[in-house]
Design a protein around this motif. Structure first.
Motif, PDB file in Angstrom:
ATOM      1  N   LEU A  97       0.852  -1.274  -0.124  1.00  0.00           N
ATOM      2  CA  LEU A  97       0.005  -0.078   0.047  1.00  0.00           C
ATOM      3  C   LEU A  97       0.746   1.419  -0.087  1.00  0.00           C
ATOM      4  O   LEU A  97       0.488   2.039  -0.761  1.00  0.00           O
ATOM      5  CB  LEU A  97      -0.860   0.069   1.183  1.00  0.00           C
ATOM      6  CG  LEU A  97      -2.052  -0.918   1.018  1.00  0.00           C
ATOM      7  CD1 LEU A  97      -2.551  -1.057   2.682  1.00  0.00           C
ATOM      8  CD2 LEU A  97      -3.178  -0.665   0.030  1.00  0.00           C
ATOM      9  N   ALA A  98       1.881   1.103   0.697  1.00  0.00           N
ATOM     10  CA  ALA A  98       2.792   2.487   0.801  1.00  0.00           C
ATOM     11  C   ALA A  98       3.732   2.592  -0.531  1.00  0.00           C
ATOM     12  O   ALA A  98       4.011   3.596  -0.948  1.00  0.00           O
ATOM     13  CB  ALA A  98       3.845   2.339   2.044  1.00  0.00           C
TER      14      ALA A  98
ATOM     15  N   LYS B   4      -4.872  -0.364  10.918  1.00  0.00           N
ATOM     16  CA  LYS B   4      -3.525  -0.201  10.823  1.00  0.00           C
ATOM     17  C   LYS B   4      -3.216   0.847   9.296  1.00  0.00           C
ATOM     18  O   LYS B   4      -2.455   1.752   9.320  1.00  0.00           O
ATOM     19  CB  LYS B   4      -2.652  -1.250  10.701  1.00  0.00           C
ATOM     20  CG  LYS B   4      -2.407  -2.013  11.867  1.00  0.00           C
ATOM     21  CD  LYS B   4      -1.624  -2.953  11.926  1.00  0.00           C
ATOM     22  CE  LYS B   4      -1.706  -3.832  13.302  1.00  0.00           C
ATOM     23  NZ  LYS B   4      -0.448  -4.531  13.591  1.00  0.00           N
ATOM     24  N   ALA B   5      -3.857   0.451   8.406  1.00  0.00           N
ATOM     25  CA  ALA B   5      -3.755   1.453   6.997  1.00  0.00           C
ATOM     26  C   ALA B   5      -4.207   2.698   7.313  1.00  0.00           C
ATOM     27  O   ALA B   5      -3.721   3.529   6.963  1.00  0.00           O
ATOM     28  CB  ALA B   5      -4.527   0.565   5.890  1.00  0.00           C
ATOM     29  N   HIS B   6      -5.600   2.812   8.027  1.00  0.00           N
ATOM     30  CA  HIS B   6      -6.262   4.089   7.975  1.00  0.00           C
ATOM     31  C   HIS B   6      -5.517   4.923   9.012  1.00  0.00           C
ATOM     32  O   HIS B   6      -5.330   6.115   9.037  1.00  0.00           O
ATOM     33  CB  HIS B   6      -7.684   3.959   8.507  1.00  0.00           C
ATOM     34  CG  HIS B   6      -8.453   3.520   7.198  1.00  0.00           C
ATOM     35  ND1 HIS B   6      -8.582   3.961   6.145  1.00  0.00           N
ATOM     36  CD2 HIS B   6      -9.362   2.560   7.249  1.00  0.00           C
ATOM     37  CE1 HIS B   6      -9.502   3.483   5.301  1.00  0.00           C
ATOM     38  NE2 HIS B   6     -10.072   2.628   6.048  1.00  0.00           N
ATOM     39  N   ALA B   7      -4.826   4.333   9.981  1.00  0.00           N
ATOM     40  CA  ALA B   7      -3.950   4.943  11.255  1.00  0.00           C
ATOM     41  C   ALA B   7      -2.737   5.279  10.745  1.00  0.00           C
ATOM     42  O   ALA B   7      -1.930   6.015  11.301  1.00  0.00           O
ATOM     43  CB  ALA B   7      -4.055   4.081  12.390  1.00  0.00           C
ATOM     44  N   HIS B   8      -1.918   4.667   9.556  1.00  0.00           N
ATOM     45  CA  HIS B   8      -0.782   4.951   9.266  1.00  0.00           C
ATOM     46  C   HIS B   8      -0.822   6.502   8.693  1.00  0.00           C
ATOM     47  O   HIS B   8      -1.179   6.592   7.742  1.00  0.00           O
ATOM     48  CB  HIS B   8      -0.322   4.020   8.215  1.00  0.00           C
ATOM     49  CG  HIS B   8       1.045   3.795   7.762  1.00  0.00           C
ATOM     50  ND1 HIS B   8       1.802   5.034   7.039  1.00  0.00           N
ATOM     51  CD2 HIS B   8       1.997   3.000   7.962  1.00  0.00           C
ATOM     52  CE1 HIS B   8       3.031   4.621   6.963  1.00  0.00           C
ATOM     53  NE2 HIS B   8       3.287   3.530   7.862  1.00  0.00           N
TER      54      HIS B   8
ATOM     55  N   GLY C 252       1.530   7.813   7.037  1.00  0.00           N
ATOM     56  CA  GLY C 252       2.076   8.180   5.812  1.00  0.00           C
ATOM     57  C   GLY C 252       1.186   7.679   4.611  1.00  0.00           C
ATOM     58  O   GLY C 252       1.285   7.637   3.370  1.00  0.00           O
ATOM     59  N   LEU C 253       0.351   6.694   5.046  1.00  0.00           N
ATOM     60  CA  LEU C 253      -0.579   6.316   4.349  1.00  0.00           C
ATOM     61  C   LEU C 253      -2.081   6.910   4.068  1.00  0.00           C
ATOM     62  O   LEU C 253      -2.882   6.844   3.072  1.00  0.00           O
ATOM     63  CB  LEU C 253      -1.018   4.689   4.498  1.00  0.00           C
ATOM     64  CG  LEU C 253       0.273   3.789   4.160  1.00  0.00           C
ATOM     65  CD1 LEU C 253      -0.153   2.496   4.560  1.00  0.00           C
ATOM     66  CD2 LEU C 253       0.485   3.814   2.540  1.00  0.00           C
ATOM     67  N   ALA C 254      -2.573   7.498   5.138  1.00  0.00           N
ATOM     68  CA  ALA C 254      -4.038   7.928   5.437  1.00  0.00           C
ATOM     69  C   ALA C 254      -4.485   8.833   4.207  1.00  0.00           C
ATOM     70  O   ALA C 254      -5.573   8.381   3.701  1.00  0.00           O
ATOM     71  CB  ALA C 254      -4.033   8.549   6.596  1.00  0.00           C
ATOM     72  N   GLU C 255      -3.483   9.741   3.663  1.00  0.00           N
ATOM     73  CA  GLU C 255      -4.172  10.620   2.541  1.00  0.00           C
ATOM     74  C   GLU C 255      -4.050   9.869   1.460  1.00  0.00           C
ATOM     75  O   GLU C 255      -5.071  10.015   0.451  1.00  0.00           O
ATOM     76  CB  GLU C 255      -3.144  11.800   2.654  1.00  0.00           C
ATOM     77  CG  GLU C 255      -3.568  12.618   1.852  1.00  0.00           C
ATOM     78  CD  GLU C 255      -4.701  13.426   1.958  1.00  0.00           C
ATOM     79  OE1 GLU C 255      -5.657  14.034   1.071  1.00  0.00           O
ATOM     80  OE2 GLU C 255      -5.126  13.590   3.070  1.00  0.00           O
ATOM     81  N   ALA C 256      -3.052   9.108   1.136  1.00  0.00           N
ATOM     82  CA  ALA C 256      -2.771   8.138  -0.305  1.00  0.00           C
ATOM     83  C   ALA C 256      -3.955   7.272  -0.418  1.00  0.00           C
ATOM     84  O   ALA C 256      -4.383   6.821  -1.387  1.00  0.00           O
ATOM     85  CB  ALA C 256      -1.550   7.704  -0.302  1.00  0.00           C
ATOM     86  N   LEU C 257      -4.514   7.046   0.815  1.00  0.00           N
ATOM     87  CA  LEU C 257      -5.807   5.788   0.660  1.00  0.00           C
ATOM     88  C   LEU C 257      -7.007   6.453   0.627  1.00  0.00           C
ATOM     89  O   LEU C 257      -7.999   5.521   0.496  1.00  0.00           O
ATOM     90  CB  LEU C 257      -5.430   4.860   1.733  1.00  0.00           C
ATOM     91  CG  LEU C 257      -3.942   4.089   1.782  1.00  0.00           C
ATOM     92  CD1 LEU C 257      -3.909   3.038   2.996  1.00  0.00           C
ATOM     93  CD2 LEU C 257      -3.791   3.298   0.439  1.00  0.00           C
TER      94      LEU C 257
ATOM     95  N   ALA D 171     -15.656  -0.869  10.025  1.00  0.00           N
ATOM     96  CA  ALA D 171     -14.063  -0.862  10.057  1.00  0.00           C
ATOM     97  C   ALA D 171     -13.766  -0.001   8.665  1.00  0.00           C
ATOM     98  O   ALA D 171     -12.590   0.496   8.544  1.00  0.00           O
ATOM     99  CB  ALA D 171     -13.341  -2.051  10.052  1.00  0.00           C
ATOM    100  N   GLY D 172     -14.833   0.147   7.663  1.00  0.00           N
ATOM    101  CA  GLY D 172     -14.351   0.702   6.266  1.00  0.00           C
ATOM    102  C   GLY D 172     -14.350  -0.188   5.204  1.00  0.00           C
ATOM    103  O   GLY D 172     -14.019   0.165   3.854  1.00  0.00           O
TER     104      GLY D 172
END
Length: 130
Positions: free
Chosen positions: A47-48, A72-76, A78-83, A106-107
């Motif tokens: 994802l990153a 974890k992906a949503h809380a990361h 560096g990833l939150a904006e890109a996802l 959860a999304g």
């Protein structure tokens, strides 16, 4: 270099048979790119590296659950904006029951039971990315 016009699907699955099946299915789907990860940690790295258009996630991974992965992906940081806007589908062979509600909370945008209905897969992918 990947073509940004070609939708990328990240498939997170630890069962080799399911991975091979999905790889074969995607070979028959022109205009789609499939990337696979076998653990939640591999998925976070993928994802990153290159955010996909869609993530298909087995709910029972060896290092975390699908719910933990999306959290974890949503809380990361560096990833939150890109996802933002990324579509997520939970996959499981378990009886959905309350898991569907938890996945949606959860999304996750959808919940598919295994085995995957291969003939309906392409139309389901197109619907999710429409």
């Amino acid at each position: 270099m990947p073509d940004p016009a070609v939708p990328l699907v990240l498939y997170v699955e630890d069962d080799r048979i399911h991975l091979i099946l999905m790889e074969e299915v995607f070979r028959l789907l022109p205009g789609w790119e499939l990337r696979c990860a076998e653990t939640g940690a591999e998925a976070l790295a993928a994802l990153a590296e290159r955010p996909p258009n869609l993530v298909l996630v087995d709910m029972n991974l060896p290092d975390m659950t699908g719910l933990e992965l999306i959290e974890k992906a949503h809380a990361h940081v560096g990833l939150a904006e890109a996802l933002k806007g990324l579509r997520w589908v939970a996959l499981s062979a378990d009886d959905p029951g309350s898991v569907v509600r938890a996945a949606r909370a959860a999304g996750f945008h959808d919940y598919w039971l295994k085995p995957i209905d291969v003939p309906r897969l392409e139309s389901a992918l197109r619907k999710l990315l429409a």
